[in-house]
Scaffold this active site. Structure first.
Site, short mmCIF file in Angstrom:
data_model
loop_
_atom_site.label_atom_id
_atom_site.label_comp_id
_atom_site.label_asym_id
_atom_site.label_seq_id
_atom_site.Cartn_x
_atom_site.Cartn_y
_atom_site.Cartn_z
N HIS A 168 -4.37 -1.24 5.51
CA HIS A 168 -5.39 -1.05 4.46
C HIS A 168 -4.75 -0.41 3.23
O HIS A 168 -3.80 0.36 3.34
CB HIS A 168 -6.50 -0.12 4.95
CG HIS A 168 -7.22 -0.59 6.17
ND1 HIS A 168 -7.98 -1.72 6.19
CD2 HIS A 168 -7.28 -0.06 7.41
CE1 HIS A 168 -8.49 -1.87 7.41
NE2 HIS A 168 -8.08 -0.88 8.17
N ARG A 194 -9.31 -0.34 1.89
CA ARG A 194 -9.47 0.83 2.77
C ARG A 194 -10.79 0.74 3.52
O ARG A 194 -11.86 0.66 2.90
CB ARG A 194 -9.43 2.09 1.89
CG ARG A 194 -9.41 3.37 2.64
CD ARG A 194 -9.24 4.52 1.64
NE ARG A 194 -9.92 5.71 2.11
CZ ARG A 194 -10.54 6.58 1.31
NH1 ARG A 194 -10.56 6.40 0.02
NH2 ARG A 194 -11.12 7.63 1.83
N ALA A 195 -10.70 0.77 4.84
CA ALA A 195 -11.89 0.50 5.65
C ALA A 195 -12.94 1.60 5.56
O ALA A 195 -14.13 1.34 5.44
CB ALA A 195 -11.49 0.29 7.11
N SER A 196 -12.49 2.85 5.59
CA SER A 196 -13.48 3.94 5.58
C SER A 196 -14.20 4.02 4.24
O SER A 196 -15.29 4.59 4.16
CB SER A 196 -12.78 5.27 5.89
OG SER A 196 -11.81 5.56 4.90
N HIS A 230 -14.57 -4.38 12.12
CA HIS A 230 -14.12 -3.08 11.61
C HIS A 230 -15.26 -2.33 10.94
O HIS A 230 -15.75 -2.74 9.90
CB HIS A 230 -12.98 -3.30 10.60
CG HIS A 230 -12.03 -2.16 10.51
ND1 HIS A 230 -12.45 -0.86 10.33
CD2 HIS A 230 -10.68 -2.10 10.59
CE1 HIS A 230 -11.39 -0.06 10.30
NE2 HIS A 230 -10.30 -0.79 10.46
N TYR A 249 -15.03 4.44 14.95
CA TYR A 249 -14.17 3.26 15.03
C TYR A 249 -14.01 2.80 16.48
O TYR A 249 -14.17 1.62 16.80
CB TYR A 249 -12.76 3.55 14.47
CG TYR A 249 -12.61 3.53 12.97
CD1 TYR A 249 -13.69 3.71 12.13
CD2 TYR A 249 -11.36 3.33 12.39
CE1 TYR A 249 -13.53 3.71 10.75
CE2 TYR A 249 -11.19 3.31 11.01
CZ TYR A 249 -12.28 3.50 10.19
OH TYR A 249 -12.11 3.49 8.83
N GLU A 283 -1.92 -0.12 11.32
CA GLU A 283 -2.92 0.58 10.50
C GLU A 283 -2.29 1.73 9.72
O GLU A 283 -2.87 2.79 9.58
CB GLU A 283 -4.12 1.07 11.33
CG GLU A 283 -5.35 1.29 10.47
CD GLU A 283 -6.60 1.65 11.26
OE1 GLU A 283 -6.47 2.16 12.39
OE2 GLU A 283 -7.71 1.42 10.76
N ARG A 287 -1.70 9.73 10.21
CA ARG A 287 -0.49 9.47 9.44
C ARG A 287 0.54 10.58 9.57
O ARG A 287 1.44 10.69 8.76
CB ARG A 287 -0.84 9.20 7.99
CG ARG A 287 -1.68 10.27 7.35
CD ARG A 287 -2.06 9.89 5.92
NE ARG A 287 -3.16 8.95 5.83
CZ ARG A 287 -3.67 8.49 4.69
NH1 ARG A 287 -3.16 8.87 3.56
NH2 ARG A 287 -4.69 7.65 4.68
ZN LIG Z 1 -8.36 -0.35 10.05
#
Ligand SMILES: [Zn+2]
Length: 339
Positions: free
Chosen positions: A8, A69-71, A176, A192, A282, A288
């Site tokens: 992402h 970016r998923a969030s 997602h 998630y 991811e 991270r």
């Molecule tokens: Zn993701």
């Protein structure tokens, strides 16, 4: 090749996020939505070269299937118009990254979903991203309400118009969710993983792939809790008088390798057929930081896979072959470039 199917743009330049904040503010005040921000190529280069592109090269992968970016999709925020504008801005930014680094990134789109709004409102953006921007898939949110699960299960006919378009375009969806607005569910730690597990169970209960034999979903984060509880799901399939999972679900569903420790990857590969696993990291994403136990980044998932000592054939499937099968438009794009 090593294709990371789950990346992402978590490091998008600041004006993009400031635009989003202004957009939400305008919506709350009932004002006209703001103009799109100016973002320079240099800002995009800096954001990618110091992050995703650097890590991709350092870790020895070749390409990332890249999506917004998923969030930050946050489909529960605003309304249909807000979601449409935000989604377009996010997807256009991905397209710019792909255009700057076509050898390293290929696009997957966010959808302008909104709670209570029919999924058919997302079809035009999927078509635009695939036909005009050259994207190869989409991220489909099974819960646009952000943790309240007000939509029907994925197997419900209300989703069918979108699935018909996916089949027509021959693109998969990564299932997602986005941010959580329910304090019970931490976004990346609970919402998630819950959603991954929930989606799989919905597919088990339903008969979706009888109606759409070529529809394909990637369930990320290693399939949520599913591989760990594989016996439960096989047993439930039997009790619910569903066919065995291998033919009922697993011709159409793929799990990625976003599992951030060796025993989890060991289990995934032991339980799930190699043809159903696609490499993903991811990064730079939910976790991270560096694992103090190993000294490696948690999301450097290639290390765990390499430690499996797979046969060359299996390794090729996980790193490349399966992704080309799941994302045929990626395969076409690579072949056109002699790859
Ligand atoms: Zn993701």
């Amino acid at each position: 090749m090593i294709i990371d199917c789950h990346g992402h743009y978590t490091t998008a330049p600041e004006p993009h996020q400031l635009f989003r904040e202004a957009q939400i503010e305008a919506f709350k005040k009932g004002e006209a939505l703001p103009e799109l921000p100016h973002i320079s190529d240099d800002q995009i280069r800096e954001s990618v070269e110091t992050n995703q592109l650097r890590l991709l090269k350092e870790r020895g992968a070749d390409m990332t299937i890249f999506s917004p970016r998923a969030s930050a999709m946050a489909h529960h925020v605003g309304d249909d118009a807000v979601s449409q504008q935000w989604t377009r801005a996010c997807n256009d930014l991905i397209k710019r990254v792909v255009d700057l680094y076509p050898d390293y990134f290929i696009g997957v789109c966010q959808l302008p979903q909104s709670p209570g709004v029919p999924i058919s409102h997302s079809i035009a953006e999927l078509e635009r991203c695939v036909n005009e921007l050259g994207f190869v898939g989409c991220n489909l949110n099974p819960d646009p309400s952000g943790g309240h699960w007000t939509s029907a299960p994925l197997t419900d006919r209300s989703w069918y118009p979108f699935f018909e378009k996916m089949v027509e375009l021959d693109v998969p969806a990564m299932v997602h969710v986005s941010g959580s607005c329910n304090n019970n569910f931490h976004a990346t730690g609970a919402h998630y993983i819950n959603a991954d597990t929930t989606a799989f169970m919905q597919l088990l209960q339903g008969d979706l792939f009888k109606d759409f034999p070529t529809l394909r979903f990637v369930i990320p984060h290693g399939g949520g809790a599913v591989p760990y509880h594989w016996g439960r799901y096989r047993g439930l399939a039997d009790m619910l008088k569903r066919p065995p999972l291998a033919e009922h679900v697993m011709k159409n569903v793929f799990f990625d390798t976003c599992v951030y420790h060796q025993p989890g990857i060991d289990l995934l590969f032991r339980v799930i057929d190699i043809d159903n696993i696609v490499f993903g990291s991811e990064m730079v994403g939910a976790v991270r930081c560096i694992d103090p136990e190993t000294g490696n980044y948690f999301d450097d998932t290639k290390i765990y896979i390499d430690a499996l000592n797979l046969s060359e054939q299996d390794r090729d499937k996980v790193y490349e072959g399966n992704a080309r099968r799941v994302y045929p438009r990626l395969d076409v794009s690579l072949k056109a470039r002699g790859k």
